[in-house]
Design a protein around this motif. Structure first.
Motif, short mmCIF file in Angstrom:
data_model
loop_
_atom_site.label_atom_id
_atom_site.label_comp_id
_atom_site.label_asym_id
_atom_site.label_seq_id
_atom_site.Cartn_x
_atom_site.Cartn_y
_atom_site.Cartn_z
N ALA A 248 31.10 51.41 18.11
CA ALA A 248 29.73 51.53 17.61
C ALA A 248 29.45 52.98 17.26
O ALA A 248 30.10 53.90 17.77
CB ALA A 248 28.73 51.02 18.65
N GLY A 249 28.48 53.18 16.40
CA GLY A 249 28.07 54.52 16.02
C GLY A 249 26.61 54.53 15.63
O GLY A 249 26.04 53.50 15.25
N GLY A 270 24.06 62.46 16.38
CA GLY A 270 25.03 61.43 16.05
C GLY A 270 25.91 61.12 17.25
O GLY A 270 26.13 61.98 18.11
N MET A 271 26.38 59.90 17.32
CA MET A 271 27.29 59.53 18.40
C MET A 271 28.20 58.39 17.95
O MET A 271 27.85 57.58 17.09
CB MET A 271 26.52 59.13 19.66
CG MET A 271 25.83 57.80 19.64
SD MET A 271 26.85 56.49 20.36
CE MET A 271 25.73 55.08 20.24
N VAL A 272 29.41 58.37 18.55
CA VAL A 272 30.35 57.25 18.37
C VAL A 272 30.84 56.85 19.75
O VAL A 272 30.97 57.71 20.65
CB VAL A 272 31.53 57.62 17.46
CG1 VAL A 272 31.08 57.84 16.04
CG2 VAL A 272 32.27 58.84 17.99
N ALA A 285 35.50 52.89 28.57
CA ALA A 285 34.72 53.22 27.38
C ALA A 285 34.60 54.73 27.27
O ALA A 285 34.63 55.45 28.27
CB ALA A 285 33.33 52.59 27.45
N GLY A 286 34.48 55.20 26.04
CA GLY A 286 34.29 56.63 25.79
C GLY A 286 33.20 56.84 24.75
O GLY A 286 32.99 55.99 23.88
N ARG A 287 32.52 57.96 24.86
CA ARG A 287 31.46 58.29 23.90
C ARG A 287 31.50 59.79 23.58
O ARG A 287 31.62 60.61 24.47
CB ARG A 287 30.09 57.92 24.47
CG ARG A 287 28.91 58.22 23.53
CD ARG A 287 27.58 57.86 24.16
NE ARG A 287 27.34 58.66 25.35
CZ ARG A 287 26.64 58.24 26.42
NH1 ARG A 287 26.12 57.03 26.43
NH2 ARG A 287 26.48 59.03 27.46
N LEU A 288 31.38 60.11 22.29
CA LEU A 288 31.25 61.49 21.82
C LEU A 288 29.93 61.62 21.07
O LEU A 288 29.56 60.70 20.31
CB LEU A 288 32.42 61.85 20.89
CG LEU A 288 33.82 61.85 21.50
CD1 LEU A 288 34.86 62.08 20.41
CD2 LEU A 288 33.96 62.92 22.59
N GLU A 289 29.25 62.75 21.23
CA GLU A 289 27.95 62.89 20.59
C GLU A 289 27.58 64.35 20.38
O GLU A 289 28.16 65.26 21.00
CB GLU A 289 26.87 62.25 21.47
CG GLU A 289 26.76 62.88 22.84
CD GLU A 289 25.57 62.36 23.64
OE1 GLU A 289 24.50 62.18 23.05
OE2 GLU A 289 25.74 62.16 24.86
N THR A 309 23.51 70.71 21.52
CA THR A 309 24.37 70.30 22.64
C THR A 309 25.28 69.15 22.25
O THR A 309 24.84 68.20 21.59
CB THR A 309 23.50 69.91 23.85
OG1 THR A 309 22.66 71.00 24.20
CG2 THR A 309 24.36 69.53 25.04
N SER A 310 26.52 69.24 22.69
CA SER A 310 27.49 68.15 22.53
C SER A 310 27.84 67.59 23.90
O SER A 310 27.70 68.27 24.92
CB SER A 310 28.76 68.66 21.84
OG SER A 310 28.48 69.15 20.55
N SER A 311 28.30 66.35 23.89
CA SER A 311 28.63 65.70 25.16
C SER A 311 29.77 64.71 24.94
O SER A 311 29.88 64.10 23.87
CB SER A 311 27.40 64.97 25.72
OG SER A 311 27.73 64.21 26.86
N ALA A 312 30.60 64.56 25.98
CA ALA A 312 31.68 63.57 25.97
C ALA A 312 31.66 62.83 27.29
O ALA A 312 31.56 63.44 28.36
CB ALA A 312 33.03 64.25 25.76
N SER A 313 31.76 61.50 27.22
CA SER A 313 31.72 60.66 28.42
C SER A 313 32.94 59.76 28.50
O SER A 313 33.42 59.26 27.47
CB SER A 313 30.46 59.77 28.41
OG SER A 313 29.30 60.54 28.57
N LEU A 314 33.42 59.54 29.72
CA LEU A 314 34.47 58.57 29.99
C LEU A 314 33.98 57.65 31.08
O LEU A 314 33.57 58.10 32.16
CB LEU A 314 35.76 59.26 30.42
CG LEU A 314 36.96 58.34 30.72
CD1 LEU A 314 37.37 57.58 29.46
CD2 LEU A 314 38.13 59.13 31.27
N ASN A 315 33.99 56.34 30.82
CA ASN A 315 33.37 55.35 31.69
C ASN A 315 34.39 54.28 32.10
O ASN A 315 35.18 53.81 31.27
CB ASN A 315 32.20 54.70 30.96
CG ASN A 315 31.37 53.81 31.85
OD1 ASN A 315 30.36 54.24 32.38
ND2 ASN A 315 31.75 52.55 31.99
#
Length: 361
Positions: A248-249, A270-272, A285-289, A309-315
Motif C-alpha cells: 500500500a502507499g 508520503g509512505m509505502v 510488515a515494513g513501512r517507510l515514510e 522527518t523520515s521514519s522506518a518501521s519493522l513490525n
C-alpha cells in the motif's frame, strides 16, 4: 468513564437477552438481529529512547506513554441497522484519547468515538449525521486493522474523526462517492462560524486493487480572527499480490494561509508499506515514510526547518486466534532538526520499541 461503559452494556444486554422459563435453564439468545454489540482493547508497552519529558511521546497519539504498560485504546460500540435506518454509538478511553482529543474543551465529548445516525435516501445512497470516522487516509484508529502497530506521521497529522453530515453514494459495485459538510479539521465542538467541505471517491476495479482520493477545504482560524483557509488532498492505494503479500502507499499534500502573514504555506507527506504472511499465524510488515512541514502549519517545533522527518518501521505479528493480535515493532526516526526532546536534551534521531496485545470482540 467506567459508569458510562456499565450503563451502555447493561442497556444493550437487556435488549438482547430473553428471560428464562421457570423450569428451563438460563438461556441467552439474541431477540433482535438489528442490534450488534462489539468492542476492542489495545494494551501496550513502549520504550522511547529519547526518554521524553513527563513520559509523553512527541508527534504521536499511538503508544503515547513512554516506559509504562498502558491502554492505548479501548472502545465499546453499539450498532443498529434496518433496511432504511442505521446508527452507531461508541464510547472510548485510553492514552490515544488522552493525546488525540486534548483540544476538545468538553471532557465528556472526548469519551465519544462515534455517535451518528443515518437514513437511506435512495438505493445505495445514505445520509449520516454526527461524529463519524474520518474519510481521509489509509490507516485508521484501531491498531488491529492496520499492517503496522504505530501509525504513519501522515495519519497522526490528519483527522481520525470528523463531525458533520456525510452523503455516501454507491455509484456502482466499483465506485463510491462521499460528500461531507463538517465542523472542521478533526473537532467535535466548533471553533468558528464557518463550515468545512470534504469529498472522497473510492475505486475498486478488481478484488486485488483499491484506490481512493479524498480532500478537505475549510477555514482553520479561531472565531474572531481573519480566515485562514486550508485545502488538503490525500491519495492512497493498495494491491494484493497473493494471499501472502500485499502493498500500500499514500500521499498527502496541503496548502494553507499562514497565521503569521498573508502568504500561503504548504506541507506534504508520503509512505509505502508491505506485509508478508510467513505462515497462517505469523506475519512481518515494513513501512517507510517522510513528512515535510517546513512552514509548521500542522506540526509546530519552533525550529528553523520546521518538521522534516523520515521514519522506518519493522513490525512482527503473531495471531493465535482471528480476533487476537500480539505485535512487536521497532521504529526509527531521522529529522532535519533536533525535534526529539527528552531527559538528556534534544536530538535529531530517535528509536522506539513497542509491543502490544490487541483483541476485538
Amino acid at each position: 468513564m467506567k459508569h458510562l461503559f456499565v450503563v451502555l452494556s447493561v442497556y444493550m444486554l437487556a435488549l438482547t437477552v430473553s428471560k428464562a422459563q421457570p423450569n428451563d435453564s438460563l438461556e441467552f439468545r439474541v431477540q433482535d438481529k438489528r442490534f450488534n454489540i462489539s468492542g476492542g482493547l489495545d494494551v501496550y508497552y513502549a520504550y522511547d529512547f529519547s526518554e521524553p519529558l513527563d513520559k509523553e511521546r512527541l508527534f504521536t497519539t499511538q503508544a503515547f506513554r513512554h516506559n509504562e504498560f498502558n491502554l492505548n485504546w479501548g472502545f465499546l460500540q453499539a450498532d443498529y441497522s434496518t433496511e432504511g435506518v442505521r446508527a452507531t454509538l461508541a464510547l472510548q478511553t485510553g492514552t490515544y484519547v488522552q493525546a488525540n482529543y486534548a483540544a476538545e474543551p468538553n471532557e465528556l465529548t472526548r469519551l465519544i468515538a462515534q455517535a451518528n445516525a443515518g437514513v437511506k435516501l435512495l438505493e445505495g445512497v445514505w445520509l449520516d449525521l454526527g461524529i463519524l470516522p474520518s474519510h481521509i487516509g489509509y490507516e485508521n484508529t484501531f491498531s488491529l486493522n492496520n499492517e503496522v502497530y504505530t501509525r504513519a506521521l501522515m495519519a497522526e497529522n490528519s483527522p481520525y474523526y470528523e463531525t458533520g453530515a456525510q452523503l455516501t453514494a454507491d455509484v456502482s459495485e466499483k465506485v463510491t462517492l462521499k460528500f461531507l459538510v463538517l465542523n472542521g479539521w478533526q473537532n467535535i465542538q466548533e471553533t468558528n462560524d464557518a463550515k468545512s467541505l470534504g469529498f472522497g471517491i473510492s475505486y475498486n476495479p478488481t478484488e486485488r486493487l483499491s484506490l481512493s482520493y479524498n480532500n478537505y477545504y475549510g477555514n482553520e482560524a479561531p472565531k474572531g480572527m481573519e480566515a485562514k483557509r486550508r485545502f488538503f488532498h490525500n491519495v492512497y492505494g493498495s494491491y494484493i499480490f497473493s494471499e501472502k503479500l500485499h502493498v500500500a502507499g499514500s500521499v498527502d499534500y496541503g496548502r494553507q494561509e499562514l497565521f503569521s502573514s498573508e502568504e500561503k504555506g504548504s506541507w506534504y507527506a508520503g509512505m509505502v508499506l508491505a506485509q508478508f504472511k510467513l505462515a497462517p499465524r505469523f506475519a512481518v510488515a515494513g513501512r517507510l515514510e517522510h513528512y515535510n512541514d517546513e512552514d509548521q502549519i500542522i506540526v509546530s517545533t519552533l525550529n528553523p526547518n520546521g518538521f522534516q522527518t523520515s521514519s522506518a518501521s519493522l513490525n512482527f505479528d503473531y495471531v493465535p486466534t482471528p480476533n487476537f493480535l500480539w505485535r512487536l515493532e521497532a521504529r526509527a526516526y531521522d529529522s532535519k532538526d533536533k525535534v526529539f526532546v527528552g531527559e538528556e536534551g534534544a536530538k535529531d534521531n530517535n528509536l522506539l520499541l513497542v509491543t502490544s496485545f490487541a483483541v476485538k470482540f
